[in-house]
Every structure is written in structure tokens, then in C-alpha cells.
Scaffold this motif. Sequence first.
Motif, mmCIF file in Angstrom:
data_model
loop_
_atom_site.group_PDB
_atom_site.id
_atom_site.type_symbol
_atom_site.label_atom_id
_atom_site.label_comp_id
_atom_site.label_asym_id
_atom_site.label_seq_id
_atom_site.Cartn_x
_atom_site.Cartn_y
_atom_site.Cartn_z
ATOM 1 N N MET A 1 88.446 -19.648 15.404
ATOM 2 C CA MET A 1 87.446 -18.691 14.945
ATOM 3 C C MET A 1 86.389 -18.806 15.961
ATOM 4 S SD MET A 1 88.653 -16.708 12.359
ATOM 5 C CE MET A 1 87.415 -15.954 11.258
ATOM 6 N N PHE A 2 85.637 -17.823 16.587
ATOM 7 C CA PHE A 2 84.492 -18.052 17.322
ATOM 8 C C PHE A 2 83.626 -16.832 17.235
ATOM 9 C CE2 PHE A 2 88.009 -16.420 19.968
ATOM 10 C CZ PHE A 2 87.346 -15.436 20.738
ATOM 11 N N LYS A 3 82.329 -17.011 17.747
ATOM 12 C CA LYS A 3 81.562 -16.049 18.167
ATOM 13 C C LYS A 3 80.526 -16.783 19.074
ATOM 14 C CE LYS A 3 78.210 -16.504 14.215
ATOM 15 N NZ LYS A 3 77.608 -16.205 13.028
ATOM 16 N N GLY A 4 79.996 -15.842 19.879
ATOM 17 C CA GLY A 4 79.090 -16.194 20.873
ATOM 18 C C GLY A 4 78.142 -15.157 21.265
ATOM 19 N N THR A 5 77.367 -15.457 22.305
ATOM 20 C CA THR A 5 76.411 -14.760 23.147
ATOM 21 C C THR A 5 76.981 -14.726 24.468
ATOM 22 O OG1 THR A 5 74.702 -16.288 23.619
ATOM 23 C CG2 THR A 5 74.451 -14.978 21.735
ATOM 24 N N PHE A 6 76.899 -13.378 25.327
ATOM 25 C CA PHE A 6 76.896 -13.342 26.592
ATOM 26 C C PHE A 6 75.754 -14.098 27.415
ATOM 27 C CE2 PHE A 6 79.668 -9.755 25.337
ATOM 28 C CZ PHE A 6 80.829 -10.253 25.994
ATOM 29 N N TYR A 7 75.608 -14.409 28.642
ATOM 30 C CA TYR A 7 74.646 -14.915 29.034
ATOM 31 C C TYR A 7 73.213 -14.336 28.787
ATOM 32 C CZ TYR A 7 77.680 -18.077 31.850
ATOM 33 O OH TYR A 7 78.648 -18.798 32.501
ATOM 34 N N ASN A 8 72.340 -15.234 28.438
ATOM 35 C CA ASN A 8 70.936 -14.437 28.128
ATOM 36 C C ASN A 8 70.032 -14.805 29.401
ATOM 37 O OD1 ASN A 8 69.960 -17.209 28.210
ATOM 38 N ND2 ASN A 8 70.386 -17.387 25.860
ATOM 39 N N LYS A 9 68.762 -14.459 29.013
ATOM 40 C CA LYS A 9 67.749 -14.708 30.189
ATOM 41 C C LYS A 9 67.709 -15.898 30.758
ATOM 42 C CE LYS A 9 63.744 -15.090 27.258
ATOM 43 N NZ LYS A 9 62.609 -14.677 26.813
ATOM 44 N N ASP A 10 68.001 -17.133 29.999
ATOM 45 C CA ASP A 10 68.029 -18.414 30.456
ATOM 46 C C ASP A 10 69.274 -18.703 31.170
ATOM 47 O OD1 ASP A 10 65.158 -18.533 29.732
ATOM 48 O OD2 ASP A 10 66.090 -19.117 27.554
ATOM 49 N N TYR A 99 83.772 -7.218 20.917
ATOM 50 C CA TYR A 99 82.383 -7.400 21.583
ATOM 51 C C TYR A 99 81.562 -6.351 21.596
ATOM 52 C CZ TYR A 99 84.690 -4.942 25.397
ATOM 53 O OH TYR A 99 85.509 -4.109 26.161
ATOM 54 N N ASN A 100 80.366 -6.370 21.751
ATOM 55 C CA ASN A 100 79.226 -5.415 22.112
ATOM 56 C C ASN A 100 78.639 -5.710 23.431
ATOM 57 O OD1 ASN A 100 77.276 -7.210 20.984
ATOM 58 N ND2 ASN A 100 77.370 -6.112 19.041
ATOM 59 N N LYS A 101 77.369 -5.075 23.710
ATOM 60 C CA LYS A 101 76.717 -5.694 24.815
ATOM 61 C C LYS A 101 75.985 -6.933 25.128
ATOM 62 C CE LYS A 101 72.272 -3.726 23.431
ATOM 63 N NZ LYS A 101 71.256 -2.544 23.782
ATOM 64 N N SER A 102 76.025 -7.601 23.841
ATOM 65 C CA SER A 102 75.364 -8.919 23.813
ATOM 66 C C SER A 102 76.148 -10.098 23.276
ATOM 67 C CB SER A 102 74.078 -8.916 22.970
ATOM 68 O OG SER A 102 73.048 -7.814 23.484
ATOM 69 N N TYR A 103 77.320 -9.617 22.298
ATOM 70 C CA TYR A 103 77.901 -10.661 21.640
ATOM 71 C C TYR A 103 79.267 -10.563 21.542
ATOM 72 C CZ TYR A 103 73.178 -11.521 19.526
ATOM 73 O OH TYR A 103 71.916 -11.798 19.508
ATOM 74 N N PHE A 104 80.124 -11.546 21.291
ATOM 75 C CA PHE A 104 81.523 -11.353 21.215
ATOM 76 C C PHE A 104 82.137 -12.426 20.047
ATOM 77 C CE2 PHE A 104 80.665 -14.516 24.097
ATOM 78 C CZ PHE A 104 81.364 -15.867 23.739
ATOM 79 N N ALA A 105 83.333 -11.874 19.397
ATOM 80 C CA ALA A 105 83.586 -12.801 18.232
ATOM 81 C C ALA A 105 85.220 -12.518 18.253
ATOM 82 C CB ALA A 105 82.957 -12.168 17.051
ATOM 83 N N SER A 106 85.828 -13.504 17.372
ATOM 84 C CA SER A 106 87.367 -13.666 17.259
ATOM 85 C C SER A 106 87.580 -12.485 16.047
ATOM 86 C CB SER A 106 87.662 -14.794 16.749
ATOM 87 O OG SER A 106 87.336 -15.333 15.936
ATOM 88 N N SER A 107 86.753 -12.033 15.136
ATOM 89 C CA SER A 107 86.783 -11.197 14.188
ATOM 90 C C SER A 107 85.859 -10.088 14.103
ATOM 91 C CB SER A 107 87.260 -11.909 12.805
ATOM 92 O OG SER A 107 85.923 -12.521 12.168
ATOM 93 N N THR A 112 79.917 -8.882 12.761
ATOM 94 C CA THR A 112 78.998 -8.385 11.848
ATOM 95 C C THR A 112 77.747 -9.273 11.630
ATOM 96 O OG1 THR A 112 79.912 -8.771 9.839
ATOM 97 C CG2 THR A 112 80.503 -6.789 11.009
ATOM 98 N N GLU A 113 77.956 -10.496 11.764
ATOM 99 C CA GLU A 113 76.895 -11.528 11.545
ATOM 100 C C GLU A 113 75.871 -11.513 12.591
ATOM 101 O OE1 GLU A 113 79.059 -15.357 10.506
ATOM 102 O OE2 GLU A 113 80.060 -14.306 8.965
ATOM 103 N N THR A 114 76.193 -11.013 13.769
ATOM 104 C CA THR A 114 75.457 -11.281 14.796
ATOM 105 C C THR A 114 73.891 -10.345 14.588
ATOM 106 O OG1 THR A 114 76.333 -9.659 15.989
ATOM 107 C CG2 THR A 114 76.945 -11.653 16.432
ATOM 108 N N PRO A 115 72.814 -10.774 15.280
ATOM 109 C CA PRO A 115 71.563 -9.752 15.055
ATOM 110 C C PRO A 115 71.815 -8.586 15.524
ATOM 111 C CG PRO A 115 71.032 -11.864 16.133
ATOM 112 C CD PRO A 115 72.729 -11.980 15.985
ATOM 113 N N ASP A 116 71.254 -7.688 15.102
ATOM 114 C CA ASP A 116 71.054 -6.214 15.584
ATOM 115 C C ASP A 116 72.661 -5.463 15.417
ATOM 116 O OD1 ASP A 116 68.345 -6.353 15.816
ATOM 117 O OD2 ASP A 116 68.592 -7.005 18.037
ATOM 118 N N PHE A 117 73.640 -6.284 14.772
ATOM 119 C CA PHE A 117 74.895 -5.266 14.601
ATOM 120 C C PHE A 117 74.492 -4.096 14.049
ATOM 121 C CE2 PHE A 117 78.817 -4.244 12.513
ATOM 122 C CZ PHE A 117 79.669 -4.375 13.640
#
Length: 146
Positions: A1-10, A99-107, A112-117
Motif C-alpha cells: 500500500m502506498f500514496k504519494g505526491t508528484f513533484y512539488n515546487k521544491d 491518480y489525480n493531478k497532484s497525488y497517486f495511491a495504490s487504492s 480519498t485521504e489526500t488534501p482536496d480530493f
Amino acid sequence: MFKGTFYNKDHKCDIIFDNCDYYNDNQGLSVYFWGDIYGIDRLGFSKSGKNAEIISKIYKDGGYSRFKEVDGIYTYILVHDLKLYIVRDHHGANSQVYYNKSYFASSLSLLTETPDFNTEPDKLKLSSFLSNGYISTPDTAFRNVK
């Protein structure tokens, strides 16, 4: 199980994970691996090696194009030089990746736990499901999720 963000401004890619084989070469290459590789010896590696390290060696040897040679049941994430690859086995047997434009996850539940879902349904895709019995890849029942 994983979740993460695509590259951010940093230029950081944050990944939260559990129960995976992890490898970092301390030169900017990281691999997170879930599953099994079949025919490791056919690829020229020892069966005693860690799967994440084997994936890193395959990538260093031939780049992204060599991923097609890997057989098995797996999902892995490779992060290197501001590139993020999420690779799933060609059998489609291991974890689906949402995935959406900012986050990805294995489920979907982790996404749905990511901000602004946004839980807004995609009515066209739901109509397709009711007519055909499935929703075509890469779409989902949610408007902003693939």
C-alpha cells in the motif's frame, strides 16, 4: 500500500509506503517495489538479490525501455532526476494505481485521504458502466481521478 505526491515546487516527491522492498543508491535514485519478479536469472541477476535493487540496475543499464523485459506480478515506483515512474506488471495482477493531478495511491480509499480530493462523480463514465458493465481505462467513476 502506498500514496504519494508528484513533484512539488521544491522538486520533492513524497511517498508514504508499507511492506515494500526499498532501494536507494544515495545518488538520487530510489525504488519502491511490491511483488515478485519472475525469471530473474534470465535478466542476468541472482535470485538472492533484492527486487528493488534489481530494478535499479535494469534502469541504470538501459533506462525506461528495459522495463518491458521484466516479468512477474509487481508494482514499483522509481524516482530519479525529477522523473517518477509508476510501473505495474503487464498481467495487471498487482495493485492498481489511482491518480489525480497532484497525488497517486495504490487504492482509491488512500487517494480519498489526500488534501482536496474531489468526490464529484463522472456521470458519463457511470452511464458507460451501467450500459457496458465496465469503465474504460484510464477513467474511473470520479471526475478527477484516473
